[in-house]
Write a protein that holds these residues in place. Structure first.
Motif, mmCIF file in Angstrom:
data_model
loop_
_atom_site.group_PDB
_atom_site.id
_atom_site.type_symbol
_atom_site.label_atom_id
_atom_site.label_comp_id
_atom_site.label_asym_id
_atom_site.label_seq_id
_atom_site.Cartn_x
_atom_site.Cartn_y
_atom_site.Cartn_z
ATOM 1 N N THR A 164 0.864 -1.175 0.025
ATOM 2 C CA THR A 164 -0.023 0.205 0.208
ATOM 3 C C THR A 164 0.860 1.490 0.152
ATOM 4 O O THR A 164 0.354 2.424 -0.554
ATOM 5 C CB THR A 164 -0.910 -0.154 1.309
ATOM 6 O OG1 THR A 164 -0.114 0.007 2.348
ATOM 7 C CG2 THR A 164 -1.771 -1.095 1.169
ATOM 8 N N PHE A 167 1.815 2.067 -3.654
ATOM 9 C CA PHE A 167 0.586 2.607 -4.666
ATOM 10 C C PHE A 167 0.778 3.613 -5.216
ATOM 11 O O PHE A 167 0.530 3.902 -6.379
ATOM 12 C CB PHE A 167 -0.696 2.306 -3.905
ATOM 13 C CG PHE A 167 -1.224 0.859 -3.683
ATOM 14 C CD1 PHE A 167 -0.697 -0.339 -4.236
ATOM 15 C CD2 PHE A 167 -2.074 0.525 -2.783
ATOM 16 C CE1 PHE A 167 -1.228 -1.383 -3.849
ATOM 17 C CE2 PHE A 167 -2.751 -0.879 -2.510
ATOM 18 C CZ PHE A 167 -2.183 -1.635 -2.986
ATOM 19 N N GLU A 171 0.835 4.421 -9.093
ATOM 20 C CA GLU A 171 0.129 5.232 -9.756
ATOM 21 C C GLU A 171 0.821 6.203 -10.701
ATOM 22 O O GLU A 171 0.235 6.395 -11.903
ATOM 23 C CB GLU A 171 -0.988 5.871 -9.037
ATOM 24 C CG GLU A 171 -2.116 4.962 -8.066
ATOM 25 C CD GLU A 171 -2.874 5.681 -7.024
ATOM 26 O OE1 GLU A 171 -3.931 5.703 -7.127
ATOM 27 O OE2 GLU A 171 -2.161 6.215 -6.102
ATOM 28 N N SER A 177 -5.315 5.450 -11.632
ATOM 29 C CA SER A 177 -5.775 5.908 -10.352
ATOM 30 C C SER A 177 -6.316 4.608 -9.614
ATOM 31 O O SER A 177 -7.298 3.830 -10.168
ATOM 32 C CB SER A 177 -6.976 6.794 -10.358
ATOM 33 O OG SER A 177 -8.087 6.829 -9.153
ATOM 34 N N LEU A 178 -5.484 4.343 -8.520
ATOM 35 C CA LEU A 178 -6.279 3.012 -7.795
ATOM 36 C C LEU A 178 -7.570 3.152 -7.384
ATOM 37 O O LEU A 178 -8.201 2.041 -7.613
ATOM 38 C CB LEU A 178 -5.309 2.867 -6.497
ATOM 39 C CG LEU A 178 -5.557 1.624 -5.765
ATOM 40 C CD1 LEU A 178 -5.134 0.299 -6.440
ATOM 41 C CD2 LEU A 178 -4.931 1.578 -4.287
ATOM 42 N N ALA A 179 -8.269 4.319 -7.132
ATOM 43 C CA ALA A 179 -9.521 4.365 -6.503
ATOM 44 C C ALA A 179 -10.289 4.182 -7.776
ATOM 45 O O ALA A 179 -11.606 3.571 -7.676
ATOM 46 C CB ALA A 179 -9.860 5.917 -6.063
ATOM 47 N N ALA A 186 -8.570 0.155 -2.728
ATOM 48 C CA ALA A 186 -8.005 1.514 -2.115
ATOM 49 C C ALA A 186 -8.651 1.628 -0.737
ATOM 50 O O ALA A 186 -8.025 2.110 0.127
ATOM 51 C CB ALA A 186 -8.673 2.623 -3.249
ATOM 52 N N LYS A 190 -6.827 1.908 3.182
ATOM 53 C CA LYS A 190 -7.081 2.809 4.172
ATOM 54 C C LYS A 190 -7.221 2.204 5.301
ATOM 55 O O LYS A 190 -6.595 2.671 6.528
ATOM 56 C CB LYS A 190 -8.214 3.948 3.759
ATOM 57 C CG LYS A 190 -8.393 4.967 4.758
ATOM 58 C CD LYS A 190 -9.499 5.946 4.310
ATOM 59 C CE LYS A 190 -9.636 7.124 5.190
ATOM 60 N NZ LYS A 190 -10.686 7.791 4.670
#
Length: 222
Positions: A164, A167, A171, A177-179, A186, A190
């Motif tokens: 993480t 990431f 990116e 975009s991971l999201a 994503a 968090k």
């Protein structure tokens, strides 16, 4: 190494493979001595003696006896310390599934991520396509569960969580975009970052990105 007692971890600060061992040790509440290896300047005699085959970190010394390879170390910790919180589930099928996905992370994420910053042109485009597919696959495997182990942070989470911190770099170099690609991963990242075991074991994404920049200079990559 004869006569040593307790746990000693030979490691390198930014290694996601060493960090997964640190996370596992923290989750289990096991005290250990951390020994930083200077892999840039050269590997120590202790490391070379402890892992003469691969000559890599991490190495966990348990009462002076070396255990090598991060996923093997995680399995070992469950076996050697049965009274500590387990990373693997008790059900044999669930254990097999956890080992499968941890192995998938091992074989896919680091390699694709490294190629994202190490190569250019068509090879980089191929690495990007592979990374997106890997992340989507893991997104599907996670599903609507809080963690890969369900409600409980477990084996796959400990194995994957160190990435993480990488990431952000993936990116940037992969221009995605991971999201957008893997929203569940994503959100999972968090949640992992809010755990003390993870937060204390990882470095900031910016520091990882700077480290990759140093590697690019070292390898003469523009």
């Amino acid at each position: 190494m004869a006569g040593e007692k307790g746990l000693v971890l030979l490691d390198f600060w930014v290694s996601p493979f060493g960090q997964r061992v640190r996370i596992a040790l923290a989750e289990k509440g096991l005290p250990y001595e951390y020994v930083e290896e200077d892999l840039i300047a050269g590997k120590s005699d202790r490391l070379l003696r402890s892992n003469p085959v691969h000559k890599k970190i991490p190495v966990l010394l348990h009462d002076g006896r070396p255990v090598n390879e991060s996923l093997i170390i995680l399995n070992y910790l469950d076996d050697a310390f049965p009274d500590a919180p387990a990373l693997l589930p008790s059900d044999p099928y669930a254990r097999a599934q956890a080992r499968f996905w941890a192995d998938y992370v091992d074989k896919k994420v680091y390699d694709c991520g490294t190629r994202l910053w190490k190569v250019k042109g068509e090879p980089q485009a191929q690495a990007r396509a592979e990374m997106l597919e890997v992340l989507k696959t893991l997104d599907g495997a996670l599903g609507d569960k809080p963690f890969f182990g369900g409600d409980k942070f477990g084996f796959v989470d400990a194995a994957f969580a160190p990435f993480t911190a990488w990431f952000h770099s993936y990116e940037r170099y992969g221009e995605f975009s991971l999201a957008e690609v893997a929203p569940k991963i994503a959100a999972w990242a968090k949640r992992c970052g809010e755990r003390e075991s993870v937060a204390k074991s990882l470095y900031s994404p910016e520091k990882v990105y700077d480290f990759i920049g140093l590697l690019k200079k070292r390898y003469g990559i523009e």
